[in-house]
Scaffold this active site. Structure first.
Site, PDB file in Angstrom:
ATOM      1  N   LYS A 124       0.809  -1.237   0.000  1.00  0.00           N
ATOM      2  CA  LYS A 124       0.000   0.000   0.000  1.00  0.00           C
ATOM      3  C   LYS A 124       0.832   1.273   0.000  1.00  0.00           C
ATOM      4  O   LYS A 124       0.441   2.256  -0.613  1.00  0.00           O
ATOM      5  CB  LYS A 124      -0.978  -0.018   1.180  1.00  0.00           C
ATOM      6  CG  LYS A 124      -0.315   0.081   2.540  1.00  0.00           C
ATOM      7  CD  LYS A 124      -1.338  -0.103   3.668  1.00  0.00           C
ATOM      8  CE  LYS A 124      -0.679   0.131   5.002  1.00  0.00           C
ATOM      9  NZ  LYS A 124      -1.408  -0.458   6.122  1.00  0.00           N
ATOM     10  N   ARG A 153      -7.508   0.629  17.122  1.00  0.00           N
ATOM     11  CA  ARG A 153      -7.906   0.889  15.744  1.00  0.00           C
ATOM     12  C   ARG A 153      -9.001  -0.136  15.452  1.00  0.00           C
ATOM     13  O   ARG A 153      -9.960  -0.206  16.211  1.00  0.00           O
ATOM     14  CB  ARG A 153      -6.708   0.838  14.774  1.00  0.00           C
ATOM     15  CG  ARG A 153      -7.004   1.635  13.488  1.00  0.00           C
ATOM     16  CD  ARG A 153      -5.829   1.708  12.518  1.00  0.00           C
ATOM     17  NE  ARG A 153      -5.635   0.458  11.799  1.00  0.00           N
ATOM     18  CZ  ARG A 153      -4.743   0.304  10.815  1.00  0.00           C
ATOM     19  NH1 ARG A 153      -3.992   1.309  10.442  1.00  0.00           N
ATOM     20  NH2 ARG A 153      -4.617  -0.859  10.210  1.00  0.00           N
TER      21      ARG A 153
HETATM   22  C1  PLP Z   1      -0.517  -1.245   6.706  1.00  0.00           C
HETATM   23  C2  PLP Z   1      -0.942  -2.490   7.378  1.00  0.00           C
HETATM   24  C3  PLP Z   1       0.021  -3.475   7.636  1.00  0.00           C
HETATM   25  C4  PLP Z   1       1.484  -3.300   7.325  1.00  0.00           C
HETATM   26  O1  PLP Z   1       2.056  -2.481   8.301  1.00  0.00           O
HETATM   27  P1  PLP Z   1       3.622  -2.118   8.305  1.00  0.00           P
HETATM   28  O2  PLP Z   1       3.790  -1.372   9.581  1.00  0.00           O
HETATM   29  O3  PLP Z   1       3.878  -1.293   7.101  1.00  0.00           O
HETATM   30  O4  PLP Z   1       4.382  -3.385   8.313  1.00  0.00           O
HETATM   31  C5  PLP Z   1      -0.430  -4.642   8.226  1.00  0.00           C
HETATM   32  N1  PLP Z   1      -1.730  -4.831   8.553  1.00  0.00           N
HETATM   33  C6  PLP Z   1      -2.668  -3.886   8.328  1.00  0.00           C
HETATM   34  C7  PLP Z   1      -4.081  -4.150   8.723  1.00  0.00           C
HETATM   35  C8  PLP Z   1      -2.303  -2.687   7.740  1.00  0.00           C
HETATM   36  O5  PLP Z   1      -3.238  -1.759   7.522  1.00  0.00           O
END
Ligand code: PLP
Length: 357
Positions: free
Chosen positions: A37, A132
């Protein structure tokens, strides 16, 4: 011809990082979901990840999944952001795994799967403290059991949690064990197996390194560590990962020596912030053709060690170059490593040229 600002994307360093992570995680029987992302679902990045053996690509935006598919990247794809109801139709069509936290959404997914004759796997999100997404851990068993009972075409294949994002809560043996316990209780009550315990993101890698991740957590969804080699939640650099897979380069449009404190009565800056000025005498400053629109300037780290970012507005970033040894003139460039938000914005900004190395 390409211009500035430009972002160098070193695919081989991204591969190296993904490979090292795969090696570490596979020793502990943890599956790596590589998250794209922050790259706006960049197809070349995703292809590089697949080349080193990543199976599942995680994305937060359905538009990015569409972009990946139309560029020839094959799934499976995991939708990381709990879905927008208005997008469920496309999500069920294109994604293989979906993180969910609402029974209403599970019902709609089940319905859509039935209509489309598609089997989508769901990971029910549990909030173990970060505040969250996810069902609060005290109510989780009940709600996940209900989700399992709704599904027939869709399948609840496990539980997951996300930490370190809103509350900055760190993954720990305790909160990881909570997740496993919830999964076990759901299995007992439903007589179904939920094979996946999706325990975390970059911030959970530290637990693995320390040998403190409870046995049973078997999936990590990782972005930041692969691209930046950092773990911002634990405030550390991961020493066995490459830190400069991404480098941002901007052009100098003014070099002048000026006082370090403005002259005249001061209010707020263009973004409603009140900059804090320290009088360090007259300083040599370079203005770069780079601003808040292109990146998050406060998260940039100059490769010139003695340079420092002072401040930025939409289109101008001011860098103190007084102590930099190399001569810097108008038309020269300055390079930076980036923090997560800085990378996110640079990848997303159409004015930042992307150059693959
Ligand atoms: C963005 C995201 C991740 C990845 O997180 P990083 O800190 O970039 O490794 C994993 N799980 C969810 C639900 C996310 O939104």
């Amino acid at each position: 011809m390409s211009g500035f600002p430009r972002l160098y994307i070193n695919l081989s360093k991204i591969k190296t990082n993904a490979l090292r992570l795969l090696e570490l995680l596979s020793k502990f029987e943890i599956e790596l979901v590589a998250v794209t992302k922050v790259t706006l679902g960049d197809p070349r990045v995703a292809k590089a990840l697949k080349e080193v053996g990543v199976q599942i690509i995680g994305e937060s935006r359905i538009q990015n999944v569409e972009r990946l598919i139309s560029s020839g990247v094959s799934g499976p794809f995991m939708m990381l952001r709990i879905p927008q109801p208005s997008e469920l139709d496309r999500i069920v069509e294109l994604c293989d795994y979906v993180l969910v936290s609402e029974l209403e959404v599970v019902k709609t997914i089940e319905q859509l799967c039935k209509e489309k004759k598609r089997r989508v796997k769901l990971i029910y999100m549990v909030d173990v403290g970060d505040l969250r997404e996810g069902v609060w851990y005290e109510n989780a068993v009940e709600e996940v059991i209900e989700a399992v009972s709704i599904c027939d075409w869709a399948e609840v294949c496990g539980v997951g949690t996300n930490l370190g994002c809103y509350g900055g809560v760190l993954p720990s043996e305790e909160n990881m064990k909570m997740l496993i316990t919830i999964r076990d209780e759901v299995e007992r009550a439903t007589k179904k197996t939920l094979p996946v315990v999706s325990g975390g993101n970059t911030s959970a890698i530290k637990l693995v390194e320390a040998g403190r991740l409870p046995h049973g957590v078997n999936q990590f969804r990782v972005g930041e560590a692969i691209y930046l080699g950092t773990d911002v939640t634990n405030n550390r650099e991961i020493d066995w990962l490459e830190k400069d897979a991404f480098v941002l380069e901007a052009e100098v449009i003014e070099v002048k020596t000026k006082p370090s404190v403005p002259v005249g009565e001061t209010g707020f800056d263009a973004f409603g912030r009140k900059p804090n000025f320290v009088d360090r005498g007259r300083r040599k400053r370079a203005i770069l053709a780079l601003g808040e629109q292109d990146t998050v300037p406060s998260q940039l780290r100059p490769l010139d060690e003695k340079a420092s970012v002072i401040h930025a507005s939409s289109d101008h970033t001011i860098v103190d170059i007084t102590d930099v040894e190399r001569p810097i003139h108008v038309g020269d460039t300055v390079k930076f490593r980036l923090g997560y938000a800085a990378l996110l914005r640079a990848m997303t900004c159409p004015h930042v040229e992307k150059i693959y190395v």
